[in-house]
Enzyme design. Structure first.
Site, PDB file in Angstrom:
ATOM      1  N   CYS A   1       0.765  -0.975   0.181  1.00 17.57           N
ATOM      2  CA  CYS A   1      -0.205   0.227   0.295  1.00 17.57           C
ATOM      3  C   CYS A   1       0.831   1.014  -0.041  1.00 17.57           C
ATOM      4  CB  CYS A   1      -1.061   0.123   1.337  1.00 17.57           C
ATOM      5  SG  CYS A   1       0.235   0.380   3.036  1.00 17.57           S
ATOM      6  N   ALA A   2       0.397   2.717   0.605  1.00 16.43           N
ATOM      7  CA  ALA A   2       1.215   3.707   0.246  1.00 16.43           C
ATOM      8  C   ALA A   2       2.166   3.954   1.353  1.00 16.43           C
ATOM      9  CB  ALA A   2      -0.119   5.049   0.659  1.00 16.43           C
TER      10      ALA A   2
END
Length: 372
Positions: free
Chosen positions: A73-74
């Site tokens: 994810c980020a």
């Protein structure tokens, strides 16, 4: 269920070694499409976490159950939840990538390119940004070219090799990533070199490097060749008469863009002269070592990025446009979106902004987009 994590370095080693890598990107579709983990043997599956959470994971048949699967994810939080969800639903070999795309962006992998007099030249591949930097070592001394801001990687490498960094150079004032050049020079008590034409607004001390300047690193030599076009100060470095460090002027499959300081009309002419006149006068057997790559297809079998200059004059599309007006139109119109926070990054590289570490990391997110 608690699941295991995997470091960006472990994933990077597998990408460089061309091992099969399965990545589940749980960011939104737009973010994943814009910037993702790439490699010749990377299979990327993008399923946003909300979609994954609201479904039966077994319905996503593209997710492998019998092979390691890495969630990303980020920043590493949502990917951990995604990995736990999958593990609870029968996926037994799931790992969350530590730190997410933010950490992936910072990973540097050294690859030996070849020999120089008394030593060797190494390319540091930044897989998450497509950035390439270099360390030239000879007789226990070293120079670093186009250093990224993660300067501890070069310092640790030098320590392990038993060498001392004495010279640090930037080919130009970068706009896509924060240079670690000045920081590395200060930490290593080395001389920092920057082309003066790019440094009119720089507020720190540096040693100007101009056309024809020659530096010695042990028995190896570095010669500067003024090559404007990407920036007004862009300078190429010829190492030991064998390697051509082109910065962001010439890449393996593309050429540099002239618009990152808002002066595309002025610099496009310079870019044409550099590529179609200055470089034409150089030896075709020089191995081009750029500061970026745009696509994993540009990588060699060992994970490095390079090609002979004469081969690029045969195959690189940007070097096949003989008409200057057509060339200028090509490099000033319909360009890719400019790099994230490029003006803030330029100001940082001038010493005018001093972002905190998290802000600096945020400024560098996304693809580099330095090529036409």
């Amino acid at each position: 269920m608690t699941v295991k994590s995997i470091s960006p370095k472990e994933v990077a080693d597998q990408v460089i070694n061309r091992e099969p890598v399965y990545v589940l990107d749980v960011r939104d579709n737009e973010s994943s499409e814009d910037w993702q983990i790439e490699g010749s043997h990377v299979q990327l599956i993008n399923i946003p976490f909300e979609q994954l959470k609201g479904s039966d994971p077994s319905q996503f048949t593209e997710l492998p159950k019998d092979k390691p699967l890495y969630t990303v994810c980020a920043k590493g939080n949502t990917s951990q939840k995604a990995a736990e969800l999958l593990a609870d639903n029968g996926f037994g070999n799931v790992y969350s990538i530590e730190g997410g795309m933010a950490a992936w962006s910072e990973q540097l992998e050294p690859v030996k390119i070849g020999e120089v007099s008394g030593g060797a030249i190494y390319q540091f591949v930044r897989l998450g940004k497509g950035c390439l930097s270099y360390l030239i070592e000879s007789d226990g001394k070293a120079a670093v070219v186009d250093a990224n801001r993660m300067t501890e990687v070069y310092e640790q490498f030098a320590k392990e090799q038993g060498i001392v960094i004495e010279q640090v150079l930037d080919t130009h004032l970068h706009a896509d990533h924060i240079s670690g050049g000045k920081k590395l020079a200060e930490a290593s008590d080395a001389v920092y070199h920057l082309p003066p034409q790019d440094a009119e607004e720089v507020i720190f001390d540096f040693e100007p490097i101009t056309d024809g300047t020659k530096l010695s690193i042990g028995k190896a030599t570095i010669e500067a060749v003024y090559s404007p076009g990407h920036t007004i100060g862009s300078t190429t470095f010829i190492v030991d008469g064998k390697y051509l460090l082109t910065g962001d002027i010439l890449f393996v499959e593309s050429i540099g863009r002239p618009d990152l300081a808002g002066k595309a009309g002025d610099w496009a002419d310079d870019l044409y002269v550099t590529l179609y006149e200055r470089y034409k006068e150089l030896a075709g057997e020089l191995l081009v070592l750029p500061a970026h790559y745009a696509d994993p297809s540009e990588m060699n079998e060992d994970g490095s990025v390079s090609e002979k200059l004469n081969v690029l004059y045969e195959k690189n599309e940007g070097l096949q446009i003989k008409d200057e007006n057509q060339f200028i139109k090509r490099v000033t119109e319909d360009l890719k979106e400019q790099p994230n926070a490029y003006e803030e990054i330029r100001q940082t590289n001038m010493g005018r902004l001093k972002p905190e570490p998290e802000k600096a990391k945020e400024m560098e997110t996304g693809p580099n987009n330095c090529a036409v």
